[in-house]
Enzyme design. Structure first.
Site, PDB file in Angstrom:
ATOM      1  N   CYS A  76      -8.260  -6.237 -21.605  1.00 44.90           N
ATOM      2  CA  CYS A  76      -8.191  -7.353 -21.201  1.00 44.90           C
ATOM      3  C   CYS A  76      -9.720  -8.649 -21.791  1.00 44.90           C
ATOM      4  CB  CYS A  76      -8.502  -7.505 -19.888  1.00 44.90           C
ATOM      5  SG  CYS A  76      -8.649  -9.274 -19.445  1.00 44.90           S
ATOM      6  N   CYS A 135     -15.276  -8.725 -16.040  1.00 42.17           N
ATOM      7  CA  CYS A 135     -15.179  -8.443 -14.465  1.00 42.17           C
ATOM      8  C   CYS A 135     -15.628  -7.086 -14.602  1.00 42.17           C
ATOM      9  CB  CYS A 135     -13.597  -8.686 -14.177  1.00 42.17           C
ATOM     10  SG  CYS A 135     -12.835 -10.066 -14.784  1.00 42.17           S
ATOM     11  N   CYS A 165     -13.794  -3.740 -13.603  1.00 44.57           N
ATOM     12  CA  CYS A 165     -12.121  -4.199 -13.752  1.00 44.57           C
ATOM     13  C   CYS A 165     -12.456  -2.756 -14.614  1.00 44.57           C
ATOM     14  CB  CYS A 165     -11.781  -5.281 -14.289  1.00 44.57           C
ATOM     15  SG  CYS A 165     -10.195  -4.598 -14.338  1.00 44.57           S
ATOM     16  N   CYS A 191       4.163  -6.833  -5.813  1.00 39.40           N
ATOM     17  CA  CYS A 191       2.904  -7.819  -6.721  1.00 39.40           C
ATOM     18  C   CYS A 191       2.896  -7.622  -7.894  1.00 39.40           C
ATOM     19  CB  CYS A 191       1.472  -7.632  -5.540  1.00 39.40           C
ATOM     20  SG  CYS A 191       2.000  -7.642  -3.606  1.00 39.40           S
ATOM     21  N   CYS A 249       4.744 -11.780  -5.721  1.00 41.18           N
ATOM     22  CA  CYS A 249       3.654 -11.912  -6.644  1.00 41.18           C
ATOM     23  C   CYS A 249       3.118 -11.686  -7.491  1.00 41.18           C
ATOM     24  CB  CYS A 249       2.254 -11.590  -5.423  1.00 41.18           C
ATOM     25  SG  CYS A 249       0.739 -11.788  -5.344  1.00 41.18           S
ATOM     26  N   CYS A 287      -3.002 -16.925  -2.432  1.00 42.83           N
ATOM     27  CA  CYS A 287      -3.236 -15.143  -2.475  1.00 42.83           C
ATOM     28  C   CYS A 287      -4.668 -14.982  -2.964  1.00 42.83           C
ATOM     29  CB  CYS A 287      -2.252 -14.393  -2.502  1.00 42.83           C
ATOM     30  SG  CYS A 287      -2.984 -12.136  -2.379  1.00 42.83           S
ATOM     31  N   ARG A 311      -5.179  -9.060   4.131  1.00 41.41           N
ATOM     32  CA  ARG A 311      -5.026  -7.213   3.520  1.00 41.41           C
ATOM     33  C   ARG A 311      -5.967  -6.183   3.054  1.00 41.41           C
ATOM     34  NH1 ARG A 311      -1.677  -9.297  -0.268  1.00 41.41           N
ATOM     35  NH2 ARG A 311      -0.600  -9.934   0.917  1.00 41.41           N
TER      36      ARG A 311
HETATM   37  N1  SAM Z   1      -5.605 -10.730 -14.507  1.00 42.41           N
HETATM   38  C1  SAM Z   1      -5.852 -11.197 -13.604  1.00 42.41           C
HETATM   39  C2  SAM Z   1      -6.480 -12.681 -12.951  1.00 42.41           C
HETATM   40  O1  SAM Z   1      -7.785 -12.859 -13.635  1.00 42.41           O
HETATM   41  O2  SAM Z   1      -7.131 -12.769 -11.816  1.00 42.41           O
HETATM   42  C3  SAM Z   1      -6.119  -9.840 -12.258  1.00 42.41           C
HETATM   43  C4  SAM Z   1      -6.870  -9.215 -11.732  1.00 42.41           C
HETATM   44  S1  SAM Z   1      -7.404  -8.900 -10.880  1.00 42.41           S
HETATM   45  C5  SAM Z   1      -6.172  -7.214 -11.021  1.00 42.41           C
HETATM   46  C6  SAM Z   1      -6.859  -8.866  -9.326  1.00 42.41           C
HETATM   47  C7  SAM Z   1      -8.273  -8.663  -8.832  1.00 42.41           C
HETATM   48  O3  SAM Z   1      -8.365  -7.572  -8.459  1.00 42.41           O
HETATM   49  C8  SAM Z   1      -9.464  -8.536  -8.475  1.00 42.41           C
HETATM   50  O4  SAM Z   1      -9.595 -10.399  -8.546  1.00 42.41           O
HETATM   51  C9  SAM Z   1     -10.631  -8.175  -7.750  1.00 42.41           C
HETATM   52  O5  SAM Z   1     -10.752  -8.330  -5.871  1.00 42.41           O
HETATM   53  C10 SAM Z   1      -9.572  -7.021  -7.589  1.00 42.41           C
HETATM   54  N2  SAM Z   1     -10.047  -5.570  -8.446  1.00 42.41           N
HETATM   55  C11 SAM Z   1      -9.992  -5.358  -9.286  1.00 42.41           C
HETATM   56  N3  SAM Z   1     -10.269  -4.329 -10.073  1.00 42.41           N
HETATM   57  C12 SAM Z   1     -11.383  -3.677  -8.801  1.00 42.41           C
HETATM   58  C13 SAM Z   1     -11.667  -2.551  -8.283  1.00 42.41           C
HETATM   59  N4  SAM Z   1     -12.155  -1.463  -8.946  1.00 42.41           N
HETATM   60  N5  SAM Z   1     -12.535  -2.233  -7.296  1.00 42.41           N
HETATM   61  C14 SAM Z   1     -11.542  -3.382  -5.713  1.00 42.41           C
HETATM   62  N6  SAM Z   1     -10.652  -4.342  -6.384  1.00 42.41           N
HETATM   63  C15 SAM Z   1     -11.094  -4.506  -7.971  1.00 42.41           C
END
Ligand code: SAM
Ligand code: DTB
Length: 311
Positions: free
Chosen positions: A48, A52, A55, A92, A124, A184, A256
């Site tokens: 990606c 973030c 991530c 999802c 989702c 969501c 959730r």
């Molecule tokens: N590309 C997509 C976007 O831009 O929204 C997907 C993003 S991510 C998979 C979706 C959410 O998962 C993030 O916004 C974050 O809140 C949560 N998330 C991702 N990695 C995480 C982590 N290591 N710990 C907790 N939550 C996480």
């Protein structure tokens, strides 16, 4: 009192008062003894371009995640059938894209959505930024809801993400809404934010009209190789306060209890359910990182005398 001060006052109530109020609101709107199971599927993994800080899928961090192209339609449908058999009512799907681009891959995602929708599951997807036209195509394919989190407060956002802005997140959410999809939208607790940031995050959600139907509250899963590696989880009661405050502010939304359950005790999860959480991710894996798994979760619900919510 300003809205922010009011939210802060709820959040900071003595714990017994907070729990009593949250549980009362919860019972007025939901069956407090039932939990919805949702299953996650990473349909396109890693590589990606975003940064973030939490991530594991960001190309720029060495997290050991092996990039994978868009999953074949049949493999996703198989996963969705399995999830349904295990009691999930929502499937999802996440793709590690910065944004949706029209073309062959998006067309394939639409086919995937159609396959999952015919199974009678809530569908989702979370695919990054998108415009209203693309959101409409998702809806026409049978998609129920789009996940796009604001993650934290507007002020703290730039310390976590620099490759897009908080305002861009809101724009996508507006496009999703305008297309008639459910929203969501939630965030993460435990990224080094202050209580004030958590209050601002919740306040930002209250400004959405209509309110998000579903609000995932994640506890950070700290992944090696990301900038947030090694961060200690917040004190459990602080996390529970966020769940309870969210329940009070959003009586009709699904709250959730999302990422981070592997590091939570059963007792902490019980408190989260008491505070109004009524949905969890089921299965051995979230997108990348581990999750308790079906048999452990079925045992947990049994121990609590709670039931799985059916459609
Ligand atoms: N590309 C997509 C976007 O831009 O929204 C997907 C993003 S991510 C998979 C979706 C959410 O998962 C993030 O916004 C974050 O809140 C949560 N998330 C991702 N990695 C995480 C982590 N290591 N710990 C907790 N939550 C996480
Ligand atoms: C959300 O708020 N949490 C889910 C879902 N939306 C897409 C993702 C959690 C991911 C946790 C870390 C991982 O396994 O990648």
């Amino acid at each position: 009192m300003s809205e922010l001060q009011e939210i802060r006052a709820v959040h900071d109530m003595p714990f017994p008062d907070l729990m009593y109020r949250a549980a009362t609101v919860h019972r007025e709107h939901w069956n407090q003894n039932q939990i919805q199971f949702c299953t996650l599927d990473s349909i396109k993994t890693g590589a990606c371009p975003e940064d973030c800080a939490y991530c594991p899928q960001a190309a720029r961090y060495n997290t050991g995640v092996k990039p994978e192209p868009l999953k074949e339609r049949e493999r996703v449908a198989e996963g969705a059938r399995r999830a349904k058999a295990n009691g999930s009512t929502r499937y999802c799907m996440g793709a590690s894209w910065k944004e949706v681009r029209d073309g062959e891959e998006f067309d394939q995602v639409l086919d995937i959505v159609r396959d999952v929708a015919v199974l009678g599951l809530e569908v989702c997807v979370t695919l990054g930024m998108l415009n209203e036209e693309q959101a409409k195509r998702l809806k026409a394919a049978g998609c129920t809801v789009y996940n796009h989190n604001i993650d934290t407060s507007r002020a703290f956002y730039d310390t976590i993400i620099s490759t897009h802005t908080f305002e861009q997140r809101l724009r996508t959410i507006r496009a999703v809404r305008a297309a008639g999809l459910e929203v969501c939208c939630g965030g993460i607790v435990g990224m080094g934010e202050k209580t004030e940031d958590r209050i601002h995050f919740l306040h930002e959600l209250t400004l959405m009209d209509p309110l998000p139907e579903s609000i995932p509250i994640n506890q950070l899963v700290s992944v090696s190789g990301t900038p947030l590696e090694g961060i200690e989880p917040p004190p459990p009661l602080e996390f529970i306060r966020m769940i309870a405050t969210a329940r009070i502010l959003f009586p009709k939304s699904r709250i959730r209890l999302s990422a981070g359950r592997v590091s939570m005790s059963i007792e902490m999860q019980a408190l989260a359910f008491l505070a109004g959480a009524n949905s969890i991710f089921a299965g051995e894996k979230l997108l990348i990182t581990p999750n308790p798994g079906n048999s452990q979760d079925h045992k947990m619900l049994e121990a609590m005398g709670m039931q799985l919510e059916s459609v």
